[in-house]
Design a protein around this motif. Structure first.
Motif, PDB file in Angstrom:
ATOM      1  N   HIS A   1      -0.587  21.261  -5.888  1.00  0.00           N
ATOM      2  CA  HIS A   1      -0.247  20.051  -5.139  1.00  0.00           C
ATOM      3  C   HIS A   1       0.362  20.514  -3.829  1.00  0.00           C
ATOM      4  O   HIS A   1       0.702  21.691  -3.680  1.00  0.00           O
TER       5      HIS A   1
ATOM      6  N   GLU B   1       0.832  -1.207   0.000  1.00  0.00           N
ATOM      7  CA  GLU B   1       0.000   0.000   0.000  1.00  0.00           C
ATOM      8  C   GLU B   1       0.865   1.255   0.000  1.00  0.00           C
ATOM      9  O   GLU B   1       0.530   2.242  -0.661  1.00  0.00           O
ATOM     10  N   LYS B   2       1.981   1.233   0.717  1.00  0.00           N
ATOM     11  CA  LYS B   2       2.893   2.384   0.716  1.00  0.00           C
ATOM     12  C   LYS B   2       3.475   2.606  -0.667  1.00  0.00           C
ATOM     13  O   LYS B   2       3.595   3.743  -1.124  1.00  0.00           O
TER      14      LYS B   2
ATOM     15  N   VAL C   1       2.149   1.740  -3.566  1.00  0.00           N
ATOM     16  CA  VAL C   1       1.080   2.241  -4.436  1.00  0.00           C
ATOM     17  C   VAL C   1       0.824   3.723  -4.156  1.00  0.00           C
ATOM     18  O   VAL C   1       0.687   4.529  -5.083  1.00  0.00           O
ATOM     19  N   HIS C   2       0.783   4.078  -2.889  1.00  0.00           N
ATOM     20  CA  HIS C   2       0.541   5.474  -2.507  1.00  0.00           C
ATOM     21  C   HIS C   2       1.670   6.375  -2.996  1.00  0.00           C
ATOM     22  O   HIS C   2       1.427   7.472  -3.507  1.00  0.00           O
ATOM     23  N   THR C   3       2.908   5.925  -2.866  1.00  0.00           N
ATOM     24  CA  THR C   3       4.055   6.710  -3.317  1.00  0.00           C
ATOM     25  C   THR C   3       4.019   6.906  -4.830  1.00  0.00           C
ATOM     26  O   THR C   3       4.274   8.008  -5.326  1.00  0.00           O
ATOM     27  N   ALA C   4       3.695   5.853  -5.564  1.00  0.00           N
ATOM     28  CA  ALA C   4       3.616   5.954  -7.026  1.00  0.00           C
ATOM     29  C   ALA C   4       2.508   6.906  -7.453  1.00  0.00           C
ATOM     30  O   ALA C   4       2.700   7.738  -8.358  1.00  0.00           O
ATOM     31  N   ARG C   5       1.343   6.818  -6.799  1.00  0.00           N
ATOM     32  CA  ARG C   5       0.225   7.704  -7.136  1.00  0.00           C
ATOM     33  C   ARG C   5       0.584   9.153  -6.845  1.00  0.00           C
ATOM     34  O   ARG C   5       0.290  10.052  -7.631  1.00  0.00           O
ATOM     35  N   ASN C   6       1.235   9.369  -5.701  1.00  0.00           N
ATOM     36  CA  ASN C   6       1.621  10.721  -5.316  1.00  0.00           C
ATOM     37  C   ASN C   6       2.640  11.303  -6.296  1.00  0.00           C
ATOM     38  O   ASN C   6       2.569  12.479  -6.649  1.00  0.00           O
TER      39      ASN C   6
ATOM     40  N   LYS D   1       2.947  10.516  -9.462  1.00  0.00           N
ATOM     41  CA  LYS D   1       2.238  10.799 -10.717  1.00  0.00           C
ATOM     42  C   LYS D   1       1.462  12.111 -10.612  1.00  0.00           C
ATOM     43  O   LYS D   1       1.480  12.939 -11.533  1.00  0.00           O
ATOM     44  N   LEU D   2       0.768  12.325  -9.484  1.00  0.00           N
ATOM     45  CA  LEU D   2       0.022  13.571  -9.291  1.00  0.00           C
ATOM     46  C   LEU D   2       0.954  14.777  -9.242  1.00  0.00           C
ATOM     47  O   LEU D   2       0.643  15.833  -9.780  1.00  0.00           O
ATOM     48  N   LYS D   3       2.108  14.617  -8.612  1.00  0.00           N
ATOM     49  CA  LYS D   3       3.063  15.713  -8.531  1.00  0.00           C
ATOM     50  C   LYS D   3       3.619  16.050  -9.911  1.00  0.00           C
ATOM     51  O   LYS D   3       3.789  17.218 -10.264  1.00  0.00           O
TER      52      LYS D   3
END
Length: 147
Positions: A133, A50-51, A53-58, A60-62
């Motif tokens: 962001h 989960e960490k 996945v969260h890091t990858a999503r963050n 991408k958003l950045k």
């Protein structure tokens, strides 16, 4: 007892942290209320996943926010308003007005992302901060002119 927190708990830790608590606190409070899970090997692997996945999503958003900040850095918005004596505006220019002017230029931004310390009440050139962001901001030039 070692547990993994599922949500932020004051004086204990943040969501996703591995903490050691007394047996009674974990068994009688954290586990029944689903505020934590036991720190088993399977739960630790799930936490790491989960960490990631969260890091990858963050990230991408950045990246998307950085791209949008580069585009918006060159944008200049002109807003026309009626003025009275000594170049004071009738009313004021708010973030909603700036967001509408940006939309008219084809730049869609949420008005809640615009940060204006106080409404603009006189003619002139201003810089308005746009928070895209948590780590990315852009400055938009706003020119308020007489109608």
């Amino acid at each position: 007892m070692k547990v993994i927190l599922r949500e932020d708990i004051d004086n204990l830790g943040k969501s996703g942290e591995l903490v050691t608590v007394k047996d009674g606190f974990g068994r009688n409070f954290l586990l029944p209320r689903k505020k934590a899970v036991l720190a088993s090997e399977q739960n630790l692997r799930q936490l790491e996943h989960e960490k990631a996945v969260h890091t990858a999503r963050n990230a991408k958003l950045k990246g998307a926010a950085d791209e949008q900040a580069k585009k918006l850095g060159a944008v200049k918005v002109t807003i026309k308003r009626k003025v009275g004596e000594q170049d004071k505006l009738f009313g004021s220019v708010t973030v909603l007005d700036i967001a509408e002017a940006l939309a008219a230029q084809g730049q869609q931004v949420d008005r809640r992302q615009l940060h204006l310390a106080e409404p603009i009440k006189s003619l002139g050139n201003y810089e308005v901060e746009l928070r895209l962001h948590r780590e990315v901001t852009a400055k938009i030039k706003v020119d308020v002119v007489a109608e």
